[in-house]
Design a protein around this motif. Structure first.
Motif, mmCIF file in Angstrom:
data_model
loop_
_atom_site.group_PDB
_atom_site.id
_atom_site.type_symbol
_atom_site.label_atom_id
_atom_site.label_comp_id
_atom_site.label_asym_id
_atom_site.label_seq_id
_atom_site.Cartn_x
_atom_site.Cartn_y
_atom_site.Cartn_z
ATOM 1 N N VAL A 108 -7.504 2.570 -5.607
ATOM 2 C CA VAL A 108 -7.834 3.315 -4.395
ATOM 3 C C VAL A 108 -9.078 2.691 -3.774
ATOM 4 C CG1 VAL A 108 -8.301 5.574 -3.401
ATOM 5 C CG2 VAL A 108 -6.898 5.399 -5.463
ATOM 6 N N VAL A 109 -8.967 2.324 -2.511
ATOM 7 C CA VAL A 109 -10.082 1.724 -1.783
ATOM 8 C C VAL A 109 -10.664 2.781 -0.855
ATOM 9 C CG1 VAL A 109 -10.794 -0.083 -0.179
ATOM 10 C CG2 VAL A 109 -9.038 -0.559 -1.914
ATOM 11 N N PHE A 110 -11.929 3.110 -1.079
ATOM 12 C CA PHE A 110 -12.637 4.081 -0.243
ATOM 13 C C PHE A 110 -13.651 3.350 0.627
ATOM 14 C CE2 PHE A 110 -11.372 6.964 -3.693
ATOM 15 C CZ PHE A 110 -10.980 8.094 -2.986
ATOM 16 N N ASN A 111 -13.611 3.614 1.917
ATOM 17 C CA ASN A 111 -14.707 3.203 2.792
ATOM 18 C C ASN A 111 -15.419 4.478 3.232
ATOM 19 O OD1 ASN A 111 -16.450 1.603 4.247
ATOM 20 N ND2 ASN A 111 -14.970 0.991 5.804
ATOM 21 N N SER A 112 -16.661 4.372 3.646
ATOM 22 C CA SER A 112 -17.394 5.565 4.054
ATOM 23 C C SER A 112 -18.268 5.244 5.250
ATOM 24 C CB SER A 112 -18.258 6.096 2.907
ATOM 25 O OG SER A 112 -19.286 5.161 2.610
ATOM 26 N N HIS A 113 -18.523 6.283 6.020
ATOM 27 C CA HIS A 113 -19.386 6.170 7.198
ATOM 28 C C HIS A 113 -20.289 7.398 7.237
ATOM 29 C CE1 HIS A 113 -16.377 3.164 8.165
ATOM 30 N NE2 HIS A 113 -15.445 4.106 8.192
ATOM 31 N N THR A 127 0.831 -1.194 0.000
ATOM 32 C CA THR A 127 0.000 0.000 0.000
ATOM 33 C C THR A 127 0.871 1.251 0.000
ATOM 34 O OG1 THR A 127 -0.148 -0.297 2.395
ATOM 35 C CG2 THR A 127 -2.002 -1.052 1.091
ATOM 36 N N GLY A 128 0.255 2.397 -0.393
ATOM 37 C CA GLY A 128 1.007 3.645 -0.499
ATOM 38 C C GLY A 128 0.663 4.656 0.565
ATOM 39 N N TYR A 129 -0.577 5.170 0.515
ATOM 40 C CA TYR A 129 -1.047 6.144 1.497
ATOM 41 C C TYR A 129 -2.394 5.702 2.045
ATOM 42 C CZ TYR A 129 2.551 9.332 -0.221
ATOM 43 O OH TYR A 129 3.755 9.884 -0.573
ATOM 44 N N ALA A 130 -2.642 6.059 3.300
ATOM 45 C CA ALA A 130 -3.935 5.782 3.922
ATOM 46 C C ALA A 130 -4.309 6.987 4.777
ATOM 47 C CB ALA A 130 -3.870 4.519 4.781
ATOM 48 N N GLY A 131 -5.585 7.331 4.762
ATOM 49 C CA GLY A 131 -5.996 8.500 5.542
ATOM 50 C C GLY A 131 -7.492 8.646 5.597
ATOM 51 N N PHE A 179 -9.500 6.295 2.972
ATOM 52 C CA PHE A 179 -8.937 5.816 1.706
ATOM 53 C C PHE A 179 -7.608 5.112 1.953
ATOM 54 C CE2 PHE A 179 -7.163 10.041 2.334
ATOM 55 C CZ PHE A 179 -5.823 9.883 1.996
ATOM 56 N N VAL A 180 -7.306 4.174 1.072
ATOM 57 C CA VAL A 180 -6.002 3.512 1.029
ATOM 58 C C VAL A 180 -5.629 3.381 -0.432
ATOM 59 C CG1 VAL A 180 -4.630 1.501 1.664
ATOM 60 C CG2 VAL A 180 -6.538 2.202 3.120
#
Length: 333
Positions: free
Chosen positions: A158-163, A123-127, A136-137
């Protein structure tokens, strides 16, 4: 399927932005997780693990001269999380009662699968953005494509999760131009660039379902390279670029003085990027350069309170994404 088999060969040169101080939106808002041994370790490093996202009943209080009355909202709940750094509970969003919570860790298996399937180093960046309502990751795919042999492009999953009750769990392929740190997240007709899973009470993040659609995402990368090559081989005049600006940012003739002044400043910045920016030097005078000038302006020059605000827009603003798409559609027509 190995993605490296579908792209042009990487000459092996190290690619960096023309402006060394410029950062991608992912780098601006996220934490570098390069070198972490697993997706779960990456989430821990970025402070995205251990949130324990949960539903809390939603109530409201009315204070009147007759006293205090508390009301329950049977249709909505609040999402709250635990701050792993402090242990404090923090509000995330208000969602429907049937909303399905996906903990950030639930995407770890997807991330590990994407890394393994793509041949990426990790992986590169996560935030997080919008107060944690979206996370995102990024995963940089291992092969760099060179449009018409002269312009480098990288592809990121890019993997996006949402809440937030609005956005699905998504896996997207995002082309990225390292010379100017531009994100080229646009749709190409008949090609899939995103796989989504909605947050419902019975939804699950199905690793095999996403894995089965990776070929479609990789096909998008190949199609994007072909479209980019067509644009880089098509010349464009200064007058045509002026017309593009007016199409992407239409301004009414009877607009206010402030609006007209803002439009002139925007046009001057865009024209400067188009005619003389070092980031366009190797592609100057082409439709591909015009698209890069528009995306560079949107990603790095739009007025914003600070760099974090601008980077958040790059990742989450529907208006910004629509403008990029509009510019691309006009140029690709």
């Amino acid at each position: 399927m190995s993605y490296a088999s579908t792209l042009t060969t990487d000459p092996g040169s190290l690619i960096a932005p023309v402006d060394p101080s410029r950062r991608s939106a992912w780098a601006q808002l996220g934490t570098s997780v390069t070198g972490t041994g697993s997706a779960h370790e990456a989430l821990v490093t970025a402070g995205l693990a251990g949130w324990n996202i949960r539903k809390v009943p939603m109530t409201g209080t009315e204070i009147t001269p007759d006293g205090v009355t508390t009301f329950d909202n049977p249709e909505k709940v609040m999402l709250v999380r635990t701050d792993p750094a402090t242990g404090a509970s923090r509000y995330l969003s208000t969602v429907g009662k049937g909303y399905g919570v996906h903990q950030n860790e639930a995407g770890a298996a997807v991330l590990d699968t994407l890394v393994a399937e793509s041949g990426a180093r990790g992986t590169g960046y996560a935030g997080e953005i919008e107060g944690g309502r979206k996370t995102f990751v990024t995963i940089e795919l291992p092969t760099t494509m060179y449009v018409d042999g002269v312009d480098a492009l990288q592809l990121h999953l890019v993997v996006f999760n949402s809440h937030d009750g609005e956005t699905a769990f998504r896996v997207m392929v995002v082309p990225f131009r390292p010379f100017c740190a531009n994100q080229q997240n646009i749709a190409i007709r008949k090609h899939v660039s995103c796989v989504s899973i909605r947050h419902t009470s019975k939804s699950e993040i199905n690793v095999e379902e996403i894995r089965s659609k990776l070929g479609l995402l990789y096909d998008y990368g190949t199609a994007f390279e072909a479209e980019a090559q067509r644009l880089i081989r098509t010349e464009m005049t200064n007058r045509e670029f002026d017309d593009l600006i007016r199409e992407v940012w239409p301004v009414k003739a009877n607009a206010s003085t402030r609006t007209l002044n803002n439009a002139r400043r925007r046009s001057d910045l865009l024209t400067g990027l188009w005619t003389s920016a070092q980031t366009q030097a190797n592609i100057r005078g082409t439709r591909w350069a015009a698209f890069q000038a528009v995306t560079e302006y949107l990603d790095h020059f739009t007025p914003a309170k600070n760099l974090d605000v601008r980077a958040s827009r790059v990742l989450a603003s529907e208006d910004l994404i629509k403008r990029k798409q509009n510019a691309y559609d006009l140029l690709a027509a």
